[in-house]
Enzyme design. Sequence first.
Site, PDB file in Angstrom:
ATOM      1  CB  CYS A   8       3.048   7.393   3.675  1.00 34.36           C
ATOM      2  SG  CYS A   8       3.519   6.148   4.885  1.00 34.36           S
ATOM      3  CB  CYS A  17       0.600   5.606  11.937  1.00 39.20           C
ATOM      4  SG  CYS A  17       1.083   7.241  11.452  1.00 39.20           S
ATOM      5  CG  LEU A  48      11.886   5.658  21.768  1.00 42.35           C
ATOM      6  CD1 LEU A  48      13.225   5.073  21.349  1.00 42.35           C
ATOM      7  CD2 LEU A  48      12.100   7.039  22.411  1.00 42.35           C
ATOM      8  N   GLY A  79       6.714  -2.223   6.019  1.00 41.17           N
ATOM      9  CA  GLY A  79       8.085  -2.706   5.980  1.00 41.17           C
ATOM     10  C   GLY A  79       9.063  -1.868   6.774  1.00 41.17           C
ATOM     11  CD  GLU A  80      13.185  -0.874   9.940  1.00 39.62           C
ATOM     12  OE1 GLU A  80      12.200  -0.478  10.600  1.00 39.62           O
ATOM     13  OE2 GLU A  80      14.183  -0.165   9.728  1.00 39.62           O
ATOM     14  CB  CYS A 119       2.604  -2.474  13.559  1.00 40.29           C
ATOM     15  SG  CYS A 119       2.807  -2.036  11.820  1.00 40.29           S
ATOM     16  CB  CYS A 141       7.029  -5.589   8.463  1.00 37.28           C
ATOM     17  SG  CYS A 141       8.339  -4.825   9.461  1.00 37.28           S
ATOM     18  CD  GLU A 200      -2.953  -1.127   2.289  1.00 33.06           C
ATOM     19  OE1 GLU A 200      -4.128  -1.305   1.974  1.00 33.06           O
ATOM     20  OE2 GLU A 200      -2.580  -0.925   3.457  1.00 33.06           O
ATOM     21  CG  ASN A 256      -4.212   5.109  14.025  1.00 29.47           C
ATOM     22  OD1 ASN A 256      -5.108   5.907  14.289  1.00 29.47           O
ATOM     23  ND2 ASN A 256      -3.045   5.485  13.538  1.00 29.47           N
ATOM     24  CB  CYS A 309       5.768  -3.712  16.155  1.00 32.46           C
ATOM     25  SG  CYS A 309       7.500  -3.221  15.869  1.00 32.46           S
TER      26      CYS A 309
HETATM   27  N1  SAH Z   1       9.230  -0.079  10.129  1.00 36.64           N
HETATM   28  C1  SAH Z   1       9.439   1.354  10.156  1.00 36.64           C
HETATM   29  C2  SAH Z   1       8.562   2.071   9.149  1.00 36.64           C
HETATM   30  C3  SAH Z   1       7.078   2.007   9.458  1.00 36.64           C
HETATM   31  S1  SAH Z   1       6.587   3.573   9.976  1.00 36.64           S
HETATM   32  C4  SAH Z   1       9.200   1.866  11.554  1.00 36.64           C
HETATM   33  O1  SAH Z   1       8.722   1.112  12.383  1.00 36.64           O
HETATM   34  O2  SAH Z   1       9.537   3.010  11.839  1.00 36.64           O
HETATM   35  C5  SAH Z   1       5.008   3.291  10.666  1.00 36.64           C
HETATM   36  C6  SAH Z   1       4.886   3.994  11.992  1.00 36.64           C
HETATM   37  O3  SAH Z   1       3.578   3.733  12.556  1.00 36.64           O
HETATM   38  C7  SAH Z   1       5.888   3.487  12.991  1.00 36.64           C
HETATM   39  O4  SAH Z   1       6.302   4.538  13.807  1.00 36.64           O
HETATM   40  C8  SAH Z   1       5.041   2.499  13.783  1.00 36.64           C
HETATM   41  O5  SAH Z   1       5.597   2.191  15.030  1.00 36.64           O
HETATM   42  C9  SAH Z   1       3.741   3.227  13.868  1.00 36.64           C
HETATM   43  N2  SAH Z   1       2.610   2.371  14.175  1.00 36.64           N
HETATM   44  C10 SAH Z   1       2.508   1.035  14.003  1.00 36.64           C
HETATM   45  N3  SAH Z   1       1.302   0.600  14.395  1.00 36.64           N
HETATM   46  C11 SAH Z   1       0.625   1.681  14.823  1.00 36.64           C
HETATM   47  C12 SAH Z   1      -0.682   1.845  15.318  1.00 36.64           C
HETATM   48  N4  SAH Z   1      -1.520   0.829  15.451  1.00 36.64           N
HETATM   49  N5  SAH Z   1      -1.062   3.096  15.658  1.00 36.64           N
HETATM   50  C13 SAH Z   1      -0.217   4.156  15.498  1.00 36.64           C
HETATM   51  N6  SAH Z   1       1.028   4.038  15.007  1.00 36.64           N
HETATM   52  C14 SAH Z   1       1.449   2.807  14.683  1.00 36.64           C
END
Ligand code: SAH
Length: 346
Positions: free
Chosen positions: A100, A327, A209, A155-156, A114, A107, A87, A284, A111
């Site tokens: 974005c 996000c 973080l 993805g990372e 996510c 990924c 996406e 979210n 986490c």
């Molecule tokens: N893998 C990379 C790039 C993804 S960025 C990274 O983790 O930074 C996507 C962002 O959304 C990250 O900061 C992630 O931690 C955050 N994220 C993941 N799940 C989320 C959720 N349910 N609600 C809000 N932010 C979330």
Amino acid sequence: MATRYDADRSELAELLAGEPRYRVDQLWRGLYERLASPEELTDLPRGLRDRVGEALPEALRAVVDSTSRSGDTRKWLWELHDGVRVETVLMLYPERATVCVSTQAGCAMACGFCATGQGGFERQLTTGEIVEQVVRAARHARPRRLSNVVFMGMGEPLANYDRTWAAVERLHGALGLSARHLTLSTVGIVPGIRRLATEALPVNLAVSLHAADDELRDELVPINRRYPLAELEAACRDYLAAKNRRLSFEWALIDGVNDRAGDAERLAALARRLRAHVNLIPLNPTAGYATRGTPAARVGAFRDLLRSLGANATVRQNRGTDIDAACGQLRADHEARVEISDRPPR
Ligand code: SAH
């Protein structure tokens, strides 16, 4: 398979072998400056357009194209040549636009909060598959200028380093995007951050973080077990010293999990040491994680507490929740949408 935006200039030159040299420039500018497809480049001879179009097919086929109720956020679900799906989210502002992009299908970072992490890893995206997401979004953003690219989709990015970095260089060199308008977001892959510090282009670095103590971060962001906070902090400090770009920390506020006063104190101390900006995002909803986002009133209180502790913090404006484009909600699986009625009121 080489797709349209995988090819670099020398590969285009090879494809155009036997043609006058200026054709390479024409084609390159057509693809990247006019954002055109070969068929549209009517300044090229017909036969050549056909040949290029055939040799360099587009990588992304839109399966779903949704626009948020407010009309300012658009999400594409693309299918790639092998059936894998990713996406891309385009955010429109009055004068400009931000896209974005995804860097991997799925990924491996796992986490739990996510949606992408819940689904596991499928494969690396190629440079062309990443660049084309930007090109396709830039076409749709017109007449606005696509000014910013955030590598915050699926993805990372630092676990697909070479292809992602080649995409960064292409966006900079061919699309003319300034490095300060490109942001890589990472879960905290320390060797990747260290490598980034050696690159010539000073892109922005965002670190997801979510916890500022190892015990909680081990749980929320499992890669922390491999690269704990002390190592992450040292790598961030060196990045800062090398690039002098502002760091940012992403912090998804999870009700009762990382929104306590002690969390704010640890976060503020770390943010101050690194002069980092904190982006707060109420968590979210995703299908696979029971805990909810911190309620709005306490989000504001958490931000105020951070500020009173001397840290820079803002609450990120949430976009596209109604189309699962916010996000953490990208999962390339439109069957598994969280119902809109399930969401906290906006
Ligand atoms: N893998 C990379 C790039 C993804 S960025 C990274 O983790 O930074 C996507 C962002 O959304 C990250 O900061 C992630 O931690 C955050 N994220 C993941 N799940 C989320 C959720 N349910 N609600 C809000 N932010 C979330």
